[in-house]
Design a protein around this motif. Structure first.
Motif, PDB file in Angstrom:
ATOM      1  N   VAL A  55      11.202   5.042  -1.855  1.00  0.00           N
ATOM      2  CA  VAL A  55      10.309   4.405  -0.883  1.00  0.00           C
ATOM      3  C   VAL A  55      10.857   3.061  -0.426  1.00  0.00           C
ATOM      4  O   VAL A  55      10.536   2.586   0.674  1.00  0.00           O
ATOM      5  CB  VAL A  55       8.887   4.248  -1.455  1.00  0.00           C
ATOM      6  N   ALA A  56      11.719   2.458  -1.242  1.00  0.00           N
ATOM      7  CA  ALA A  56      12.269   1.150  -0.882  1.00  0.00           C
ATOM      8  C   ALA A  56      13.041   1.182   0.424  1.00  0.00           C
ATOM      9  O   ALA A  56      13.145   0.170   1.126  1.00  0.00           O
ATOM     10  CB  ALA A  56      13.167   0.639  -2.008  1.00  0.00           C
ATOM     11  N   ARG A  57      13.576   2.359   0.800  1.00  0.00           N
ATOM     12  CA  ARG A  57      14.324   2.473   2.051  1.00  0.00           C
ATOM     13  C   ARG A  57      13.442   2.236   3.268  1.00  0.00           C
ATOM     14  O   ARG A  57      13.951   1.932   4.349  1.00  0.00           O
ATOM     15  CB  ARG A  57      14.982   3.850   2.146  1.00  0.00           C
ATOM     16  N   ALA A  58      12.141   2.403   3.106  1.00  0.00           N
ATOM     17  CA  ALA A  58      11.225   2.228   4.229  1.00  0.00           C
ATOM     18  C   ALA A  58      10.601   0.837   4.269  1.00  0.00           C
ATOM     19  O   ALA A  58       9.786   0.551   5.145  1.00  0.00           O
ATOM     20  CB  ALA A  58      10.113   3.281   4.162  1.00  0.00           C
ATOM     21  N   LEU A  59      10.979  -0.032   3.332  1.00  0.00           N
ATOM     22  CA  LEU A  59      10.362  -1.352   3.234  1.00  0.00           C
ATOM     23  C   LEU A  59      11.338  -2.446   3.678  1.00  0.00           C
ATOM     24  O   LEU A  59      12.546  -2.258   3.674  1.00  0.00           O
ATOM     25  CB  LEU A  59       9.921  -1.604   1.785  1.00  0.00           C
ATOM     26  N   ARG A  60      10.764  -3.596   4.066  1.00  0.00           N
ATOM     27  CA  ARG A  60      11.545  -4.749   4.535  1.00  0.00           C
ATOM     28  C   ARG A  60      12.580  -4.315   5.568  1.00  0.00           C
ATOM     29  O   ARG A  60      13.793  -4.456   5.382  1.00  0.00           O
ATOM     30  CB  ARG A  60      12.232  -5.468   3.373  1.00  0.00           C
ATOM     31  N   PRO A  61      12.145  -3.786   6.687  1.00  0.00           N
ATOM     32  CA  PRO A  61      13.070  -3.227   7.676  1.00  0.00           C
ATOM     33  C   PRO A  61      13.760  -4.295   8.511  1.00  0.00           C
ATOM     34  O   PRO A  61      13.361  -5.464   8.521  1.00  0.00           O
ATOM     35  CB  PRO A  61      12.130  -2.404   8.564  1.00  0.00           C
ATOM     36  N   TYR A  62      14.781  -3.864   9.223  1.00  0.00           N
ATOM     37  CA  TYR A  62      15.388  -4.691  10.261  1.00  0.00           C
ATOM     38  C   TYR A  62      14.645  -4.413  11.567  1.00  0.00           C
ATOM     39  O   TYR A  62      14.646  -3.287  12.069  1.00  0.00           O
ATOM     40  CB  TYR A  62      16.876  -4.388  10.416  1.00  0.00           C
ATOM     41  N   ALA A  63      14.018  -5.452  12.094  1.00  0.00           N
ATOM     42  CA  ALA A  63      13.308  -5.327  13.364  1.00  0.00           C
ATOM     43  C   ALA A  63      14.300  -5.429  14.517  1.00  0.00           C
ATOM     44  O   ALA A  63      15.277  -6.172  14.449  1.00  0.00           O
ATOM     45  CB  ALA A  63      12.261  -6.423  13.495  1.00  0.00           C
TER      46      ALA A  63
ATOM     47  N   LEU B 167       0.826  -1.202   0.000  1.00  0.00           N
ATOM     48  CA  LEU B 167       0.000   0.000   0.000  1.00  0.00           C
ATOM     49  C   LEU B 167       0.865   1.258   0.000  1.00  0.00           C
ATOM     50  O   LEU B 167       0.621   2.201  -0.768  1.00  0.00           O
ATOM     51  CB  LEU B 167      -0.913   0.006   1.227  1.00  0.00           C
ATOM     52  N   LEU B 168       1.890   1.278   0.854  1.00  0.00           N
ATOM     53  CA  LEU B 168       2.754   2.453   0.932  1.00  0.00           C
ATOM     54  C   LEU B 168       3.486   2.672  -0.384  1.00  0.00           C
ATOM     55  O   LEU B 168       3.527   3.805  -0.895  1.00  0.00           O
ATOM     56  CB  LEU B 168       3.766   2.272   2.071  1.00  0.00           C
ATOM     57  N   ALA B 169       4.049   1.611  -0.947  1.00  0.00           N
ATOM     58  CA  ALA B 169       4.795   1.751  -2.197  1.00  0.00           C
ATOM     59  C   ALA B 169       3.913   2.263  -3.334  1.00  0.00           C
ATOM     60  O   ALA B 169       4.306   3.162  -4.086  1.00  0.00           O
ATOM     61  CB  ALA B 169       5.424   0.411  -2.574  1.00  0.00           C
ATOM     62  N   LEU B 170       2.713   1.726  -3.451  1.00  0.00           N
ATOM     63  CA  LEU B 170       1.805   2.156  -4.509  1.00  0.00           C
ATOM     64  C   LEU B 170       1.316   3.578  -4.285  1.00  0.00           C
ATOM     65  O   LEU B 170       1.184   4.362  -5.234  1.00  0.00           O
ATOM     66  CB  LEU B 170       0.620   1.193  -4.592  1.00  0.00           C
TER      67      LEU B 170
ATOM     68  N   ASN C 257       2.176   6.371  -7.157  1.00  0.00           N
ATOM     69  CA  ASN C 257       1.053   6.726  -8.026  1.00  0.00           C
ATOM     70  C   ASN C 257       0.423   8.077  -7.719  1.00  0.00           C
ATOM     71  O   ASN C 257      -0.520   8.483  -8.385  1.00  0.00           O
ATOM     72  CB  ASN C 257      -0.031   5.650  -7.929  1.00  0.00           C
ATOM     73  N   THR C 258       0.910   8.788  -6.708  1.00  0.00           N
ATOM     74  CA  THR C 258       0.314  10.070  -6.369  1.00  0.00           C
ATOM     75  C   THR C 258       0.693  11.145  -7.381  1.00  0.00           C
ATOM     76  O   THR C 258       1.731  11.063  -8.044  1.00  0.00           O
ATOM     77  CB  THR C 258       0.769  10.515  -4.962  1.00  0.00           C
ATOM     78  N   ASP C 259      -0.153  12.160  -7.513  1.00  0.00           N
ATOM     79  CA  ASP C 259       0.139  13.277  -8.409  1.00  0.00           C
ATOM     80  C   ASP C 259       1.431  13.971  -7.968  1.00  0.00           C
ATOM     81  O   ASP C 259       1.632  14.241  -6.784  1.00  0.00           O
ATOM     82  CB  ASP C 259      -1.000  14.294  -8.396  1.00  0.00           C
ATOM     83  N   GLY C 260       2.292  14.249  -8.921  1.00  0.00           N
ATOM     84  CA  GLY C 260       3.529  14.952  -8.622  1.00  0.00           C
ATOM     85  C   GLY C 260       4.685  14.055  -8.256  1.00  0.00           C
ATOM     86  O   GLY C 260       5.811  14.527  -8.083  1.00  0.00           O
TER      87      GLY C 260
END
Length: 367
Positions: free
Chosen positions: A201-209, A182-185, A189-192
Motif C-alpha cells: 500500500v505504501a506505493r500509493a502513499l505520498r505521491p508525486y503531484a 485511512l487507506l493504509a489501515l 486490517n481487512t480480513d484476508g
C-alpha cells in the motif's frame, strides 16, 4: 561492457536513436502495460517532432519486422529494434528522444516507470522544471477522492470498486494525511490481508503531484502514480485510447472511463474469485476479469504464497514477489495444457484448452 563514463542505459538509447535517425518509416509495437505505452508515446512524439512517419499500436504478441519499416518492439523482444528489458522501456525511450534532439515529456516517462523514480534522467528533468513535487495523500488521477479510491488499481481495500462504500469509508474526510492513513489501515486490517499488503500500500502513499508543465495531462491528472494507473488500465481495457493518450492526443476523458471500468471489474473479480492455496502458489478462479491486474493485486494484497495465479476458463496471468522465471513456467504449463505462455521473471500469461490441466502443469513446473 559500458564505455568509461557512459551507462548501459545511455548506450542503449544511443543505438536506438542512431537507427531511428536514419529510418524512413517506423512501426512501434508496444506491450499492454503502462511502461511500454509511455515508451511508445515518447518515441512517437519524438518521431513526429522530427517529421519521421510512423505507426503505433499495442501488440498482444510478437510481430516480425517488415521490409518497408523499421520495427521497434517495446516490452518484448524481436523486431528490427527492441528496447532493453533490463530497465524500464520508458526510461530508455526518454533517453532516445533526447538523443534525437527532441524535448521529451518527463511526466509521461515517470508515469511509465511507476516506481524508483529518483535518480533517473526523467526525474531530474521534471524536478528541474518544477513540474512534480512530493506531497502527502494518495496517488490517484482525479481530485475527487471517492472516485479515485474506488477505482484505483494501485491497492485493493475493503471498499475498492464501490463508490458508495468508498464514500462511506471516507466519511467526509479530505485532509490528505487522514485519507492516506485511512487507506493504509483499511488495507492492512481487512480480513484476508497478508503482511505484504502493508508494504504494497505504501506505493500509493505520498505521491508525486503533477504541478505544471506541457504534459498532455497537466492540469487534469493529479499525480504521477495516478497517471501510471490510468495508462496501465487503459492499455488493457482500451489499448487504442491508452496509446492515443501516451502520444499526446486529447484522450483523457476516454482513458479515465477505461480506468474506472478496469478498476471496477478487477476489484469485483478479487471479491468473487474461488481461491485455492498450494505450495508456492495461490490460485484465484475468475470469470470475466482483467487477469493481469487481478493477479498483480492478488499477489500484493491477498496471496499468502509468493506466486499468485488468476485463472479463467482458457487464460491465466501470474505475478510473483521475486524473480522466479515465471514466464518460462507459464510457457511450460500452457504448452502442457494445449496452449502457450510467456512473460518475464515476475509476470506471466498463458492461454490453454483446459484450466485444471493448466493449474496442475503450472504447479509441477515450479521448482
Amino acid at each position: 561492457m559500458a564505455i568509461a563514463g557512459r551507462s548501459e542505459d545511455s548506450l542503449a538509447a544511443d543505438s536506438v536513436a542512431d537507427a531511428l535517425r536514419e529510418a524512413a518509416f517506423v512501426r512501434l509495437l508496444a506491450s499492454d502495460d503502462s511502461d511500454s505505452l509511455a515508451a511508445a508515446g515518447l518515441l512517437g512524439r519524438a518521431l513526429a517532432e522530427r517529421g519521421t512517419p510512423f505507426q503505433a499500436r499495442v501488440a498482444g504478441q510478437l510481430v516480425g519486422a517488415t521490409d518497408d519499416a523499421t520495427t521497434v518492439h517495446i516490452g518484448f523482444e524481436g523486431g528490427d529494434l527492441s528496447l532493453p528489458l533490463e530497465q524500464p522501456a520508458s526510461e530508455t525511450a526518454f533517453g532516445v528522444a533526447r538523443d534525437l534532439d527532441c524535448d521529451p515529456d518527463p511526466v509521461l516517462a515517470l508515469a511509465g516507470m511507476g516506481e524508483a523514480l529518483e535518480g533517473t534522467s526523467a526525474f531530474e528533468d521534471a524536478r528541474g522544471q518544477g513540474v512534480v513535487e512530493r506531497r502527502p495523500g494518495v496517488a490517484v488521477p482525479v481530485a475527487d477522492l471517492t472516485d479515485g479510491l474506488a477505482h484505483t488499481t494501485l491497492v485493493h481495500a475493503p471498499f475498492s470498486g464501490d463508490e458508495e462504500a468508498t464514500a462511506a469509508a471516507l466519511d467526509g474526510r479530505d485532509d490528505p494525511r487522514e485519507v492516506a492513513s485511512l487507506l493504509a489501515l483499511s488495507v492492512a486490517n481487512t480480513d484476508g490481508a497478508t503482511p505484504r499488503a502493508a508494504e504494497s500500500v505504501a506505493r500509493a502513499l505520498r505521491p508525486y503531484a503533477i504541478t505544471a508543465g506541457e504534459s498532455a495531462v497537466s492540469g487534469r491528472c493529479e499525480t504521477v502514480g495516478g497517471y501510471a494507473d490510468v495508462l496501465r488500465a487503459s492499455a488493457r481495457e482500451q489499448p487504442g485510447v491508452g496509446l492515443a493518450l501516451a502520444l499526446g492526443y486529447d484522450a483523457w476523458d476516454a482513458a479515465l472511463a477505461a480506468w474506472r471500468t478496469h478498476g471496477t471489474r478487477t476489484h469485483a473479480a478479487l471479491r468473487e474469485a474461488t481461491t485455492e492455496r498450494h505450495r508456492g502458489v495461490f490460485v484465484a478462479r475468475v470469470d470475466d476479469a482483467p487477469l493481469a491486474t487481478t493477479a498483480r493485486l492478488l499477489c500484493d494484497f491477498r496471496s499468502p504464497e509468493p506466486i499468485a495465479l488468476a485463472v479463467s476458463e482458457t487464460r491465466a496471468a501470474a505475478a510473483a514477489t521475486e524473480d522466479t522465471d515465471l514466464g518460462d513456467h507459464m510457457h511450460e504449463a500452457g504448452a502442457a495444457a494445449g496452449g502457450d505462455g510467456d512473460g518475464s521473471a515476475r509476470r506471466g500469461r498463458a492461454r490453454f484448452e483446459n484450466a485444471d490441466e493448466f493449474v496442475s502443469a503450472f504447479r509441477e513446473a515450479l521448482p
